[in-house]
Design a protein around this motif. Sequence first.
Motif, short mmCIF file in Angstrom:
data_model
loop_
_atom_site.label_atom_id
_atom_site.label_comp_id
_atom_site.label_asym_id
_atom_site.label_seq_id
_atom_site.Cartn_x
_atom_site.Cartn_y
_atom_site.Cartn_z
N ARG A 1 3.18 13.96 -10.16
CA ARG A 1 4.12 14.99 -10.10
C ARG A 1 4.65 14.78 -11.67
O ARG A 1 4.95 15.93 -12.33
CB ARG A 1 5.52 14.74 -9.44
N GLN A 2 4.97 13.79 -12.17
CA GLN A 2 5.21 13.67 -13.50
C GLN A 2 4.16 14.34 -14.37
O GLN A 2 4.46 15.01 -15.52
CB GLN A 2 5.50 12.21 -13.89
N GLU A 3 2.93 13.89 -14.23
CA GLU A 3 1.76 14.53 -15.10
C GLU A 3 1.78 16.01 -14.66
O GLU A 3 1.50 16.60 -15.88
CB GLU A 3 0.56 13.88 -14.41
N ILE B 1 0.94 -1.33 0.09
CA ILE B 1 0.00 -0.08 -0.07
C ILE B 1 1.02 1.08 0.00
O ILE B 1 0.54 2.12 -0.78
CB ILE B 1 -0.66 0.02 1.26
N THR B 2 2.01 1.21 0.87
CA THR B 2 2.90 2.29 0.81
C THR B 2 3.65 2.83 -0.29
O THR B 2 3.73 3.65 -0.81
CB THR B 2 3.84 2.08 2.06
N ASP B 3 4.12 1.51 -0.99
CA ASP B 3 4.63 1.63 -2.38
C ASP B 3 3.68 2.30 -3.25
O ASP B 3 4.30 2.92 -4.28
CB ASP B 3 5.23 0.13 -2.72
N LEU B 4 2.53 1.60 -3.27
CA LEU B 4 1.47 2.14 -4.50
C LEU B 4 1.40 3.72 -4.34
O LEU B 4 1.23 4.41 -5.10
CB LEU B 4 0.30 1.31 -4.49
N GLY B 5 1.19 4.26 -3.00
CA GLY B 5 1.04 5.34 -2.77
C GLY B 5 2.31 6.32 -3.27
O GLY B 5 1.89 7.54 -3.69
N LYS B 6 3.37 5.95 -3.19
CA LYS B 6 4.63 6.52 -3.68
C LYS B 6 4.68 6.82 -5.05
O LYS B 6 4.96 7.81 -5.74
CB LYS B 6 5.80 5.82 -3.06
N GLU B 7 4.15 5.65 -5.68
CA GLU B 7 4.08 5.55 -7.24
C GLU B 7 3.08 6.41 -7.69
O GLU B 7 3.29 7.30 -8.82
CB GLU B 7 3.87 3.99 -7.60
N ILE B 8 1.88 6.63 -7.10
CA ILE B 8 0.71 7.33 -7.18
C ILE B 8 1.30 9.05 -7.18
O ILE B 8 1.03 9.91 -8.21
CB ILE B 8 -0.53 7.37 -6.32
N ASP B 9 1.87 9.20 -6.16
CA ASP B 9 2.57 10.46 -6.08
C ASP B 9 3.57 10.84 -7.25
O ASP B 9 3.56 12.24 -7.54
CB ASP B 9 3.36 10.77 -4.65
N ARG B 10 4.40 9.90 -7.46
CA ARG B 10 5.43 10.06 -8.46
C ARG B 10 4.88 10.45 -9.87
O ARG B 10 5.05 11.28 -10.78
CB ARG B 10 6.07 8.84 -8.75
N LEU B 11 3.75 9.73 -10.27
CA LEU B 11 3.12 9.67 -11.52
C LEU B 11 2.28 11.14 -11.49
O LEU B 11 2.20 11.82 -12.67
CB LEU B 11 1.98 8.66 -11.86
N SER C 1 -7.45 7.59 -0.66
CA SER C 1 -8.21 8.33 -1.73
C SER C 1 -8.33 7.69 -3.02
O SER C 1 -7.41 6.85 -3.56
CB SER C 1 -7.40 9.68 -1.65
N LEU C 2 -9.38 7.83 -3.46
CA LEU C 2 -9.59 7.06 -5.00
C LEU C 2 -9.64 8.10 -6.16
O LEU C 2 -9.52 7.88 -7.25
CB LEU C 2 -10.90 6.43 -5.18
N VAL C 3 -9.51 9.54 -5.78
CA VAL C 3 -9.70 10.46 -6.89
C VAL C 3 -8.22 11.20 -6.92
O VAL C 3 -7.79 11.49 -5.89
CB VAL C 3 -10.59 11.38 -6.23
N SER C 4 -7.82 11.23 -8.40
CA SER C 4 -6.35 11.97 -8.44
C SER C 4 -6.47 13.30 -8.01
O SER C 4 -7.44 14.01 -8.17
CB SER C 4 -6.47 11.77 -10.10
N GLY C 5 -5.41 13.47 -7.20
CA GLY C 5 -5.20 15.08 -6.66
C GLY C 5 -5.70 15.09 -5.26
O GLY C 5 -5.68 16.46 -4.89
N LEU D 1 9.36 26.07 -4.76
CA LEU D 1 9.32 26.12 -3.20
C LEU D 1 8.06 25.21 -2.79
O LEU D 1 8.34 24.53 -1.92
CB LEU D 1 9.59 27.34 -2.57
N GLU D 2 7.03 25.56 -3.40
CA GLU D 2 5.76 25.17 -2.78
C GLU D 2 5.73 23.69 -3.21
O GLU D 2 5.12 22.80 -2.21
CB GLU D 2 4.58 25.78 -3.42
N GLU D 3 6.31 23.17 -4.19
CA GLU D 3 6.30 21.83 -4.59
C GLU D 3 7.04 21.21 -3.82
O GLU D 3 6.55 19.82 -3.28
CB GLU D 3 6.83 21.61 -6.12
N GLU D 4 8.20 21.69 -3.14
CA GLU D 4 9.20 20.92 -2.34
C GLU D 4 8.92 21.08 -0.95
O GLU D 4 9.23 20.27 -0.29
CB GLU D 4 10.65 21.87 -2.66
N ASN D 5 8.01 21.83 -0.66
CA ASN D 5 7.79 22.44 0.72
C ASN D 5 6.30 22.19 1.19
O ASN D 5 5.53 23.09 0.87
CB ASN D 5 8.25 23.83 0.87
N VAL D 6 5.91 21.37 1.88
CA VAL D 6 4.57 21.10 2.15
C VAL D 6 3.75 22.18 3.14
O VAL D 6 2.91 22.45 3.08
CB VAL D 6 4.31 19.74 2.87
N PHE D 7 5.00 22.63 3.79
CA PHE D 7 4.35 23.75 4.49
C PHE D 7 3.66 24.95 3.88
O PHE D 7 2.77 25.58 4.36
CB PHE D 7 5.44 24.26 5.74
#
Length: 402
Positions: free
Chosen positions: A58-60, A46-56, A312-316, A139-145
Amino acid sequence: MTILELREKRAKAWEATKAFLDSHRNDKGVLSAEDDAAYTRMEQEITDLGKEIDRLERQEALEAELNRPVNKPLTGKPMNGKEDTKTGRAADEYRQNFWNMMRSKAPMPTVLNALQIGTDSEGGYLVPDEYERTLVEALEEENVFRQLAKVIQTSSGDRKIPVVASKGTASWIDEEGVYTESDDSFAQVSIGAYKLGTMIKVSEELLNDSVFDLESYIAREFARRIGAKEEEAFFTGDGTGKPLGILTASGGAETGVTAASATAVTADELMDLFYSLKSPYRKNAVWVLNDSTIKAIRKLKDNNGQYLWQPSLVSGTPDTILGRPVKTSAYMPVIAAGAKTIAFGDFSYYWIADRQGRSFKRLNELYAANGQVGFLGSQRVDGKMILPEAVKVLVQKAGSAG
């Protein structure tokens, strides 16, 4: 595999993991060593799938940015004069001469003259307006705060922010009675600016190569280095030479719950933290915690037997705990004795003040012997919690035993 397919796959994996957990708990509510190892493998998927979703995702977003048209369509008639009406640091001429200055070891006098409007007090050159927006976005992309806080621009000096310290109240009055005086009392929070900088070294061969995208490289490196240091200070800064972080004992977020254990968090404690926040703040509240803490609370259920963490099931759209979005940061402490491990609240009441303009300075001689050119990038920034009651934190028990 598409992002939606990955989200659906993660949701199915989570359902299977929950079913496994429910069916393999013993009469004491825990797993055997063998079952715990199996559960850990399922949770890792589940954790690995979450990381891949985040990666895709960002790529999109990056592909969408790169596919944007770089030229404006011709909408006017010929001979109508120059289209560019921008002035100062927003002008195309300033932008062109700024990057000529960054690339050229001995710029022409005309270039230097064009950059006079963007000279800062320490001899560097303020970045062009449009490029500065690129830096802020990076900066916003790199910085969650920065995604959660309120960001304001300041020019010079401290920014005084008035805050209502206590509110007046109404009272019942007898006929022809005297009105009771009850006024709001005001305090103020002062936001200044602390200097944060980094040095980037580029080889002369790369610098002179017209194919090398100097702008993108500097923006990316600036975001990675400055963004990480900023985010750390926004969480844990002590206010001495850096912003005052949200986790500081004085001036930071308020303690909502103290956990009964130094090494664990219960479902009841999460719900207590949720309701320790006043309801007006809850409608925009976000959970912020470390990735390792997420793993620790995935097994928790509410009183109706529903798991608190939901994928979450919805992109973004982020995952949720008790219906509110979850954000993770490496700068939130891991579960340990006395640590503030979970923050929940409306982070827009943490204000980040950017002292407008970020500055770059080129260093020609310092690394000349190594065939390199240095670039100093700096910015002035401060951050403070304006209303501490808007964010509540969960603190682990101070003792070593849980």
